[in-house]
Motif scaffolding. Structure first.
Motif: not given
Length: 255
Positions: A9-25
């Protein structure tokens, strides 16, 4: 609110997925290959449920990673996002050949076997898995001449079959494989033609959505639509032979 662990989750798809899920709470546990790589998570770490460290090319570190995640509590979902593609280089060693198998297949297998069982599992595949060989004899390319495209394709065939095997053996877990497309990540390259946003939203949707379409198991997905995977991936015999080979290679039984 769900607790989700995402490998790579440091870059690419993993990071984008992490950011999306965190933004959703949601509570997201991030993963980095090393302490040095973890520094790139500084903007996300303060809002994360944890950051774990481990090199997935090492069986020892992968086992230790499972211990770290289990120490944080049971996850509701795990996204096996991490993956590598190795270009052919002069003098590549057998250890280099084996890395693609270790990261793309053995690591998700071991983590699945050693972590507390979540409600949902998502494994990153690729449309290239259709070009993978059905042979399970020389998984780590110790006998064959190295072919980077074929090795990557085979690894994605195997992780797809793993996802579908888990769905078949663990009916209480929703297990799916996802083809994110050829997206502009560090591995995919800046010129990749597919949409990076759509490339990660299928994973996040399968991890947390309560929609009937997302609460299924044993699917192979691309952009939130089920597709037909390679025939080998669907074959219970091939799945079970693969699981037996992975159990032999890792010394760890899954089922």
């Amino acid at each position: 609110m769900a607790r989700i662990f995402i490998t790579g989750s440091t870059d690419g798809l993993g990071r984008a997925a992490a950011r999306t899920l965190m933004n959703e709470g949601h509570q997201v546990v991030l993963h980095a290959r090393s302490q040095e790589r973890a520094s790139s998570l500084s903007d996300l770490a303060s809002n994360a449920a944890g950051v774990v460290i481990g090199d997935l090319s090492s069986a020892v570190e992968t086992r230790a990673l499972a211990v770290q995640v289990n120490g944080l509590g049971r996850m509701d979902a795990v996204i096996h996002n991490a993956g590598v593609y190795l270009e052919p280089v002069r003098g590549m060693t057998p250890e280099g050949h084996a890395r693609i198998l270790a990261v793309n297949v053995l690591a998700p297998y071991l983590l699945t076997a050693l972590m507390e069982r979540p409600d949902r599992l998502i494994y990153l595949s690729s449309g290239m898995h259709h070009g993978g060989s059905g042979s399970l004899r020389d998984l780590d390319w110790t006998e064959r001449s190295w072919n980077a495209i074929q090795a990557y394709s085979e690894s994605k065939l195997h992780v797809t079959a793993l996802a579908l095997a888990v769905a078949r053996h663990w009916p209480d877990v929703k297990s799916n494989a996802v083809d994110p497309g050829w997206v502009p990540t560090r591995m995919g390259g800046a010129g990749a033609p597919d949409d990076l946003e759509m490339g990660h939203l299928t994973q996040t949707w399968l991890a947390v959505s309560g929609a009937p379409a997302a609460t299924v198991s044993g699917g192979y997905w691309h952009h939130r639509k089920q597709q037909t995977p390679a025939a080998e991936a669907l074959d219970p015999g091939f799945q079970d032979q693969l699981i037996d080979r992975l159990a032999d290679l890792t010394g760890t039984a899954l089922f």
